[in-house]
Design an enzyme around this catalytic site. Structure first.
Site, PDB file in Angstrom:
ATOM      1  N   LYS A 127       0.862  -1.189   0.000  1.00  0.00           N
ATOM      2  CA  LYS A 127       0.000   0.000   0.000  1.00  0.00           C
ATOM      3  C   LYS A 127       0.890   1.227   0.000  1.00  0.00           C
ATOM      4  CE  LYS A 127      -4.471   0.916   0.189  1.00  0.00           C
ATOM      5  NZ  LYS A 127      -5.576   0.094  -0.334  1.00  0.00           N
TER       6      LYS A 127
HETATM    7  P1  NAD Z   1     -13.210   7.439  -3.322  1.00  0.00           P
HETATM    8  O1  NAD Z   1     -12.272   8.537  -3.027  1.00  0.00           O
HETATM    9  O2  NAD Z   1     -13.594   7.174  -4.744  1.00  0.00           O
HETATM   10  O3  NAD Z   1     -14.560   7.622  -2.486  1.00  0.00           O
HETATM   11  C1  NAD Z   1     -14.613   7.865  -1.121  1.00  0.00           C
HETATM   12  C2  NAD Z   1     -16.031   8.326  -0.800  1.00  0.00           C
HETATM   13  O4  NAD Z   1     -16.162   8.493   0.608  1.00  0.00           O
HETATM   14  C3  NAD Z   1     -16.395   9.676  -1.441  1.00  0.00           C
HETATM   15  O5  NAD Z   1     -17.736   9.631  -1.897  1.00  0.00           O
HETATM   16  C4  NAD Z   1     -16.301  10.644  -0.272  1.00  0.00           C
HETATM   17  O6  NAD Z   1     -17.129  11.778  -0.423  1.00  0.00           O
HETATM   18  C5  NAD Z   1     -16.792   9.738   0.857  1.00  0.00           C
HETATM   19  N1  NAD Z   1     -16.457  10.223   2.184  1.00  0.00           N
HETATM   20  C6  NAD Z   1     -15.278  10.762   2.617  1.00  0.00           C
HETATM   21  N2  NAD Z   1     -15.409  11.140   3.911  1.00  0.00           N
HETATM   22  C7  NAD Z   1     -16.671  10.816   4.282  1.00  0.00           C
HETATM   23  C8  NAD Z   1     -17.408  10.952   5.478  1.00  0.00           C
HETATM   24  N3  NAD Z   1     -16.854  11.475   6.578  1.00  0.00           N
HETATM   25  N4  NAD Z   1     -18.689  10.530   5.496  1.00  0.00           N
HETATM   26  C9  NAD Z   1     -19.272   9.986   4.404  1.00  0.00           C
HETATM   27  N5  NAD Z   1     -18.618   9.831   3.239  1.00  0.00           N
HETATM   28  C10 NAD Z   1     -17.345  10.238   3.186  1.00  0.00           C
HETATM   29  O7  NAD Z   1     -12.559   6.130  -2.665  1.00  0.00           O
HETATM   30  P2  NAD Z   1     -12.899   4.620  -2.977  1.00  0.00           P
HETATM   31  O8  NAD Z   1     -11.900   4.116  -3.942  1.00  0.00           O
HETATM   32  O9  NAD Z   1     -14.358   4.467  -3.244  1.00  0.00           O
HETATM   33  O10 NAD Z   1     -12.523   3.948  -1.572  1.00  0.00           O
HETATM   34  C11 NAD Z   1     -13.438   3.917  -0.479  1.00  0.00           C
HETATM   35  C12 NAD Z   1     -12.973   2.857   0.505  1.00  0.00           C
HETATM   36  O11 NAD Z   1     -12.924   1.594  -0.173  1.00  0.00           O
HETATM   37  C13 NAD Z   1     -11.576   3.047   1.099  1.00  0.00           C
HETATM   38  O12 NAD Z   1     -11.562   2.512   2.398  1.00  0.00           O
HETATM   39  C14 NAD Z   1     -10.697   2.211   0.187  1.00  0.00           C
HETATM   40  O13 NAD Z   1      -9.492   1.814   0.819  1.00  0.00           O
HETATM   41  C15 NAD Z   1     -11.620   1.034  -0.040  1.00  0.00           C
HETATM   42  N6  NAD Z   1     -11.325   0.231  -1.235  1.00  0.00           N
HETATM   43  C16 NAD Z   1     -11.267   0.792  -2.473  1.00  0.00           C
HETATM   44  C17 NAD Z   1     -11.033  -0.028  -3.563  1.00  0.00           C
HETATM   45  C18 NAD Z   1     -11.044   0.506  -4.965  1.00  0.00           C
HETATM   46  O14 NAD Z   1     -10.920  -0.314  -5.910  1.00  0.00           O
HETATM   47  N7  NAD Z   1     -11.226   1.794  -5.207  1.00  0.00           N
HETATM   48  C19 NAD Z   1     -10.808  -1.405  -3.392  1.00  0.00           C
HETATM   49  C20 NAD Z   1     -10.890  -1.939  -2.107  1.00  0.00           C
HETATM   50  C21 NAD Z   1     -11.155  -1.105  -1.031  1.00  0.00           C
END
Ligand code: NAD
Length: 416
Positions: free
Chosen positions: A106
């Site tokens: 990571k």
């Molecule tokens: P992203 O940046 O695309 O989206 C994050 C979302 O969370 C946004 O809509 C943002 O507005 C929202 N957010 C931020 N703070 C917030 C709060 N306090 N309350 C409510 N909403 C809030 O990120 P992502 O890629 O969707 O990742 C989200 C989670 O999923 C993370 O924990 C990431 O590690 C995990 N994840 C992502 C992937 C991937 O393929 N993108 C894969 C596995 C896990």
């Protein structure tokens, strides 16, 4: 991003519970609870106003026993080495659960991308890659998108690495634009995996996903696609929140309209199809399924008493603290743990890496069909392990992952 407490310690607590159940060899236990490599770099950038700023970046390769390190890069003001190490450990277990031949890595940079221009972000990305260029590569460590990084950032990473090694190397990074070697279906893959595991959980628990209600925290890559695909299989999405606000409609939100609204406003706050709602109220809704898909440490000892959902599908990494998880398990809530629920992303990243190395690309249906098989197999393995060991799904997922990594660690033997 840690809202209290060490996230790495939370990971260790989860690990220890599973390792005890498994009767893990003490030597292997020691190896698997230490990160293999932690890199810290300083990245000086000339900002648009002419001043120099120095940003701190990290890349952690937690374990590479099963293959090259694999894991996203996050841009956020609250990134810490502790957080990046925990996320790299989770990637190790996730890859093992999903049976993809990768280890866990990571990365993260302490920065606020919402206050940076596109040129500054590109300069920061390229400098960060230059600083870690010897540590990454298709056979060493393959980054991907995470919070606040996207296909464009991956394109800059691929280009910078390629310039350093002197040839085009598509397989150094996944989550790239499709035009330059990205896989069809990768953008949707994490949300698709959340949908598949939620659907399988509903089947197992004996409720109909088509009459289920769902609340989703976060409307980014994972949250928006989970909401969209769950609504496509008939579930009713009653509430969604993001960093700015949220929307609730008991009759169901129109997700395609919300996606259009999001494109114009970069937030769902103010979407006209419902009333406004905040995180605390979203978590307390009487829904069948809750999908935390934003950040870590969202379901805690403080708010766990409010939660009424039957199923929690952890789209985000580490959204539930260990004590909150115990309460949920004691109450019979079916928690699909992050290392299973959101494994669709890394699984399709693996498919992207395979396609890059073959130089031959699959149709989207082929990608989704293979993802469906892998996610259903992973769900079945974890469920059967939870029944065998009479334990919750999170501990079971760790048992599956740890035993796979431990077996290969033993087979490879000790190099000294
Ligand atoms: P992203 O940046 O695309 O989206 C994050 C979302 O969370 C946004 O809509 C943002 O507005 C929202 N957010 C931020 N703070 C917030 C709060 N306090 N309350 C409510 N909403 C809030 O990120 P992502 O890629 O969707 O990742 C989200 C989670 O999923 C993370 O924990 C990431 O590690 C995990 N994840 C992502 C992937 C991937 O393929 N993108 C894969 C596995 C896990």
């Amino acid at each position: 991003m840690a809202a209290g407490g060490s996230i790495f310690n939370a990971m260790l607590q989860e690990f220890d519970g599973a390792a005890r159940l498994l009767g893990l060899d003490p030597g292997i236990w020691k190896i698997l609870t230490h990160p293999k490599r932690q890199i810290t770099v300083s990245c000086p950038i000339q900002m648009d106003n002419g001043e120099i700023e120095v940003f701190t970046g990290y890349r952690v390769q937690y374990n590479i026993t099963l293959g090259p390190a694999k894991g996203g890069i996050r841009y956020h003001p609250d990134v810490t080495l502790d957080e990046v190490t925990a996320l790299a450990a989770w990637m190790t277990w996730k890859c093992a659960v999903a049976q993809v031949p990768f280890g866990g890595g990571k990365g993260g940079i302490i920065c606020d991308p919402t206050r940076m221009s596109r040129r500054e972000l590109e300069a920061l990305t390229r400098r960060y890659v230059a600083e870690i260029v010897d540590a990454i590569g298709p056979d060493k460590d393959v980054p991907a998108p995470d919070v606040n990084t996207n296909a464009q950032v991956m394109a800059w990473i691929m280009d910078t690495y390629s310039m350093h090694v002197g040839h085009t190397s598509t397989a150094v990074v996944t989550g790239k634009p499709v035009e330059m070697g990205g896989s069809l279906g990768r953008r949707e893959a994490t949300g698709r995996g959340v949908m598949i595991t939620t659907r399988e959980a509903a089947k197992h628990l004996g409720f109909d996903i088509q009459s289920a209600t769902v609340a989703v925290q976060g409307f980014g890559n994972v949250g928006s696609v989970s909401a969209d695909l769950l609504s496509q299989i008939g579930a009713t999405i009653v509430a969604v929140t993001d960093w700015k606000g949220g929307v609730y409609n008991a009759k169901g939100l129109d997700i395609p309209k919300m996606l259009d609204y999001m494109k114009q406003h970069t937030t769902i706050d103010g979407f006209p199809g419902g009333e406004s709602i905040e995180n605390a109220a979203l978590f307390a809704l009487d829904v069948d399924v809750l999908v935390p898909a934003a950040l870590e440490n969202q379901i805690t000892a403080e708010n766990v008493g409010e939660i009424k959902a039957k199923v929690i599908a952890e789209g985000a990494n580490g959204p539930t603290t260990p004590d909150a998880h115990k309460t949920l398990h004691d109450r019979g809530v079916f928690v699909i743990p992050d290392i299973l629920a959101n494994a669709g992303g890394v699984t399709t990243s693996y498919f992207e890496w395979v396609q890059n190395r073959h130089g031959y690309f699959w149709e989207e249906d082929e990608v989704n069909r293979r993802l469906e098989v892998k996610m259903c197999d992973a769900f079945k393995d974890v469920l059967q392990t939870s029944i065998k060991y009479k334990t919750d799904l999170r501990t079971a997922a760790y048992v599956v992952a740890i035993s796979r990594v431990a077996t290969v660690t033993k087979l490879r033997g000790m190099y000294a």
